[in-house]
Design an enzyme around this catalytic site. Structure first.
Site, PDB file in Angstrom:
ATOM      1  N   ARG A 121     -61.390  16.132   2.092  1.00  0.00           N
ATOM      2  CA  ARG A 121     -61.802  17.443   2.604  1.00  0.00           C
ATOM      3  C   ARG A 121     -60.671  18.157   3.076  1.00  0.00           C
ATOM      4  O   ARG A 121     -60.591  18.829   4.042  1.00  0.00           O
ATOM      5  CB  ARG A 121     -62.698  17.275   3.642  1.00  0.00           C
ATOM      6  CG  ARG A 121     -64.094  16.734   3.549  1.00  0.00           C
ATOM      7  CD  ARG A 121     -64.883  17.001   4.833  1.00  0.00           C
ATOM      8  NE  ARG A 121     -66.357  16.462   4.273  1.00  0.00           N
ATOM      9  CZ  ARG A 121     -66.515  15.212   4.618  1.00  0.00           C
ATOM     10  NH1 ARG A 121     -65.698  14.377   5.173  1.00  0.00           N
ATOM     11  NH2 ARG A 121     -67.549  14.683   4.220  1.00  0.00           N
ATOM     12  N   LYS A 143     -54.971  31.099  -2.957  1.00  0.00           N
ATOM     13  CA  LYS A 143     -56.017  30.848  -4.082  1.00  0.00           C
ATOM     14  C   LYS A 143     -55.921  29.615  -4.795  1.00  0.00           C
ATOM     15  O   LYS A 143     -54.610  29.373  -5.392  1.00  0.00           O
ATOM     16  CB  LYS A 143     -55.965  32.069  -5.041  1.00  0.00           C
ATOM     17  CG  LYS A 143     -56.575  33.104  -4.206  1.00  0.00           C
ATOM     18  CD  LYS A 143     -57.019  34.238  -5.142  1.00  0.00           C
ATOM     19  CE  LYS A 143     -57.606  35.451  -4.638  1.00  0.00           C
ATOM     20  NZ  LYS A 143     -57.733  36.582  -5.606  1.00  0.00           N
ATOM     21  N   GLU A 185     -45.794  41.001 -12.755  1.00  0.00           N
ATOM     22  CA  GLU A 185     -46.302  40.873 -11.414  1.00  0.00           C
ATOM     23  C   GLU A 185     -45.465  41.645 -10.540  1.00  0.00           C
ATOM     24  O   GLU A 185     -45.926  42.000  -9.370  1.00  0.00           O
ATOM     25  CB  GLU A 185     -46.720  39.569 -11.156  1.00  0.00           C
ATOM     26  CG  GLU A 185     -48.132  38.912 -11.913  1.00  0.00           C
ATOM     27  CD  GLU A 185     -49.376  39.107 -11.223  1.00  0.00           C
ATOM     28  OE1 GLU A 185     -49.554  39.867 -10.240  1.00  0.00           O
ATOM     29  OE2 GLU A 185     -50.355  38.961 -11.911  1.00  0.00           O
ATOM     30  N   LYS A 227     -46.742  40.113  -0.805  1.00  0.00           N
ATOM     31  CA  LYS A 227     -48.128  39.442  -0.826  1.00  0.00           C
ATOM     32  C   LYS A 227     -48.353  38.687   0.318  1.00  0.00           C
ATOM     33  O   LYS A 227     -49.645  38.667   1.035  1.00  0.00           O
ATOM     34  CB  LYS A 227     -47.798  38.403  -1.949  1.00  0.00           C
ATOM     35  CG  LYS A 227     -49.380  37.461  -2.214  1.00  0.00           C
ATOM     36  CD  LYS A 227     -49.246  36.965  -3.477  1.00  0.00           C
ATOM     37  CE  LYS A 227     -50.596  36.478  -3.369  1.00  0.00           C
ATOM     38  NZ  LYS A 227     -50.871  35.635  -4.672  1.00  0.00           N
ATOM     39  N   GLU A 237     -60.044  37.844   0.802  1.00  0.00           N
ATOM     40  CA  GLU A 237     -60.278  39.004  -0.178  1.00  0.00           C
ATOM     41  C   GLU A 237     -61.586  39.881  -0.006  1.00  0.00           C
ATOM     42  O   GLU A 237     -62.278  39.875  -0.787  1.00  0.00           O
ATOM     43  CB  GLU A 237     -59.964  38.713  -1.749  1.00  0.00           C
ATOM     44  CG  GLU A 237     -60.145  39.619  -2.624  1.00  0.00           C
ATOM     45  CD  GLU A 237     -59.816  39.335  -4.004  1.00  0.00           C
ATOM     46  OE1 GLU A 237     -59.002  38.476  -4.336  1.00  0.00           O
ATOM     47  OE2 GLU A 237     -60.254  39.703  -5.068  1.00  0.00           O
ATOM     48  N   ARG A 241     -57.074  42.610   0.379  1.00  0.00           N
ATOM     49  CA  ARG A 241     -56.560  41.755  -0.690  1.00  0.00           C
ATOM     50  C   ARG A 241     -56.595  42.165  -2.083  1.00  0.00           C
ATOM     51  O   ARG A 241     -55.999  41.753  -3.206  1.00  0.00           O
ATOM     52  CB  ARG A 241     -56.895  40.294  -0.474  1.00  0.00           C
ATOM     53  CG  ARG A 241     -56.119  39.433  -1.523  1.00  0.00           C
ATOM     54  CD  ARG A 241     -56.081  37.893  -1.022  1.00  0.00           C
ATOM     55  NE  ARG A 241     -55.608  37.059  -1.915  1.00  0.00           N
ATOM     56  CZ  ARG A 241     -55.315  35.801  -1.659  1.00  0.00           C
ATOM     57  NH1 ARG A 241     -55.422  35.311  -0.438  1.00  0.00           N
ATOM     58  NH2 ARG A 241     -54.408  35.092  -2.587  1.00  0.00           N
ATOM     59  N   ASN A 245     -55.062  42.927  -7.304  1.00  0.00           N
ATOM     60  CA  ASN A 245     -55.641  42.712  -8.610  1.00  0.00           C
ATOM     61  C   ASN A 245     -55.371  44.109  -9.376  1.00  0.00           C
ATOM     62  O   ASN A 245     -55.986  44.331 -10.593  1.00  0.00           O
ATOM     63  CB  ASN A 245     -57.164  42.647  -8.404  1.00  0.00           C
ATOM     64  CG  ASN A 245     -57.541  41.047  -7.932  1.00  0.00           C
ATOM     65  OD1 ASN A 245     -56.927  40.187  -7.945  1.00  0.00           O
ATOM     66  ND2 ASN A 245     -58.661  41.301  -7.045  1.00  0.00           N
ATOM     67  N   HIS A 248     -55.545  43.672 -13.221  1.00  0.00           N
ATOM     68  CA  HIS A 248     -56.297  42.631 -13.405  1.00  0.00           C
ATOM     69  C   HIS A 248     -57.534  42.665 -14.092  1.00  0.00           C
ATOM     70  O   HIS A 248     -57.996  41.792 -14.796  1.00  0.00           O
ATOM     71  CB  HIS A 248     -56.281  41.557 -12.126  1.00  0.00           C
ATOM     72  CG  HIS A 248     -55.033  41.040 -11.909  1.00  0.00           C
ATOM     73  ND1 HIS A 248     -53.903  41.804 -11.570  1.00  0.00           N
ATOM     74  CD2 HIS A 248     -54.506  39.603 -11.571  1.00  0.00           C
ATOM     75  CE1 HIS A 248     -52.888  40.884 -11.210  1.00  0.00           C
ATOM     76  NE2 HIS A 248     -53.361  39.681 -11.256  1.00  0.00           N
ATOM     77  N   HIS A 252     -57.747  40.239 -17.119  1.00  0.00           N
ATOM     78  CA  HIS A 252     -58.802  39.101 -17.468  1.00  0.00           C
ATOM     79  C   HIS A 252     -59.565  39.338 -18.693  1.00  0.00           C
ATOM     80  O   HIS A 252     -59.770  38.324 -19.512  1.00  0.00           O
ATOM     81  CB  HIS A 252     -59.844  38.878 -16.200  1.00  0.00           C
ATOM     82  CG  HIS A 252     -59.205  38.712 -14.871  1.00  0.00           C
ATOM     83  ND1 HIS A 252     -59.391  39.054 -13.699  1.00  0.00           N
ATOM     84  CD2 HIS A 252     -58.239  37.625 -14.815  1.00  0.00           C
ATOM     85  CE1 HIS A 252     -58.556  38.515 -12.945  1.00  0.00           C
ATOM     86  NE2 HIS A 252     -57.895  37.722 -13.486  1.00  0.00           N
ATOM     87  N   HIS A 265     -50.706  35.310 -18.673  1.00  0.00           N
ATOM     88  CA  HIS A 265     -51.344  35.976 -17.448  1.00  0.00           C
ATOM     89  C   HIS A 265     -50.371  37.466 -17.375  1.00  0.00           C
ATOM     90  O   HIS A 265     -51.161  38.560 -17.124  1.00  0.00           O
ATOM     91  CB  HIS A 265     -51.625  35.089 -16.344  1.00  0.00           C
ATOM     92  CG  HIS A 265     -52.173  35.925 -15.147  1.00  0.00           C
ATOM     93  ND1 HIS A 265     -53.314  36.635 -15.404  1.00  0.00           N
ATOM     94  CD2 HIS A 265     -51.809  36.342 -14.059  1.00  0.00           C
ATOM     95  CE1 HIS A 265     -53.859  37.114 -14.080  1.00  0.00           C
ATOM     96  NE2 HIS A 265     -52.765  37.141 -13.264  1.00  0.00           N
TER      97      HIS A 265
END
Ligand code: GLY
Length: 361
Positions: A121, A143, A185, A227, A237, A241, A245, A248, A252, A265
């Site tokens: 955990r 993330k 980025e 960031k 998010e 946040r 993106n 993005h 994607h 990416h």
């Protein structure tokens, strides 16, 4: 050496940034009270270059590191590879205070982070990103994820590292293609948040492309500061946040339609930023001047602006299935200006389709 604080209450942490951080890493570990047994997750490329030096540094401060080397590439970001690492952790008897070090690019960071978030955990995670893209994106903000055969990053969590060590010296072995991949980025941060940073990149495009030390330090630092500021305000998010993106939504779709092999990416994000800029212009949010400025900077930094060999319909079909679609609505991040974006789902499909078509070679 620079330090950037990511403020997240009890989960706050520092990003350590500089050239040659081995001593810095040692001092950090000595104060933490970690268990001695520890795992360094890396891939076959990065491991052969920096695995030994990392393990030696950890040994000097009393840890007993074991190197877990995964095959390089996106296919390692799987539950199967995560399971192999769990087995290693269990067999080695690693406990709740055994730290996991993620030494590598985005794949290593996301996978090792996912394992750290879930083993017992949650065990301490230290990110050591070795690519420009991972430094300014995936290593910061928590993330972590693995892929599912039906889509990227579908199994994951928000799990913050205890520290991030960005040793700029490790970028000296970066494959050439990885530089524009990270720069995409970096440009994004100028567009979404900081007009002056965008202007800095315009003035220092040559230094940015060659990773000239002062320029590289400044652009990684400013990207991480931005960031950190965004993530501190909206870790999970639920609002702000989402601005990260920018580019993005289309990126994607490009990655998926081209089978995650043709574009990495950062390259897909570059093309996606142009599509988002075209949508913004077509909706009257920005003028031609801002879009031209963005494209000029991208050209100066060798960033791709068009995708080849795909159909608009295919990209469009994927966009409406993307996981950032909530209740069937696509949240587009659009430009209001250089340095300011807005998030909206109110983009007529014909506007989106026209902009996307304009980004297909
Ligand atoms: N890469 C976008 C984010 O971390 O939210």
């Amino acid at each position: 050496m620079d330090k950037i604080r990511v403020e997240l209450g009890k989960d706050s942490y520092d990003i350590h940034l500089g050239y040659g951080l081995w001593r810095e890493l040692s001092s950090f570990i000595m104060g933490r009270g970690y268990s001695r047994k520890t795992l360094v997750v890396t891939d076959e490329h990065v491991g052969s270059l920096y695995g030994e030096e990392t393990c030696q540094t950890l040994k000097r401060v009393g840890l007993k590191p074991k190197l877990a080397t995964i095959p390089a590439g996106e296919s390692s970001k799987s539950l199967q590879v995560a399971d192999n690492i769990y087995t290693e952790l269990i067999e080695q008897g690693m406990d709740r205070k055994s730290p996991i070090f993620a030494l590598g690019g985005g794949v290593v960071g996301d996978l090792a982070g996912f394992v750290a978030a879930t083993y017992l955990r949650g065990v301490p995670l230290i990110q050591m990103p070795t690519t420009l893209l991972a430094q300014v994106d995936s290593a910061v903000g928590g993330k972590v994820a693995v892929n599912h055969p039906l889509g990227k990053n579908l199994i994951g969590a928000f799990y913050q590292p205890e520290a991030v060590f960005m040793d700029m010296e490790l970028l000296s072995s970066l494959p050439k293609r990885e530089i524009p991949t990270g720069l995409g980025e970096i440009v994004k941060y100028g567009v979404i948040y900081d007009r002056d940073f965008f202007a800095y990149l315009e003035e220092h495009s040559e230094g940015a492309r060659s990773l000239e030390p002062a320029t590289a330090m400044h652009m990684v630092k400013r990207s991480c500061e931005i960031k950190a500021a965004v993530v501190s305000k909206d870790e999970k998010e639920s609002g702000l946040r989402r601005i990260l993106n920018f580019g993005h939504t289309v990126a994607h779709a490009i990655e998926q339609v081209t089978g995650y092999t043709r574009y990495n990416h950062g390259e897909a994000v570059s093309i996606g930023m142009v599509a988002a800029a075209f949508i913004s212009r077509d909706l009257g949010l920005v003028g031609d001047a801002e879009v031209t400025r963005l494209q000029k900077l991208m050209t100066a930094l060798d960033l791709p602006q068009k995708v080849t060999g795909v159909a608009t319909e295919d990209l469009f079909a994927v966009i409406f299935r993307d996981k950032k679609t909530v209740n069937g609505k696509v949240n587009w991040v659009l430009m209001n200006d250089i340095g300011e974006v807005t998030v909206t789902s109110k983009v007529p499909s014909e506007v989106a389709q026209k902009a996307i078509a304009a980004c297909i070679a």
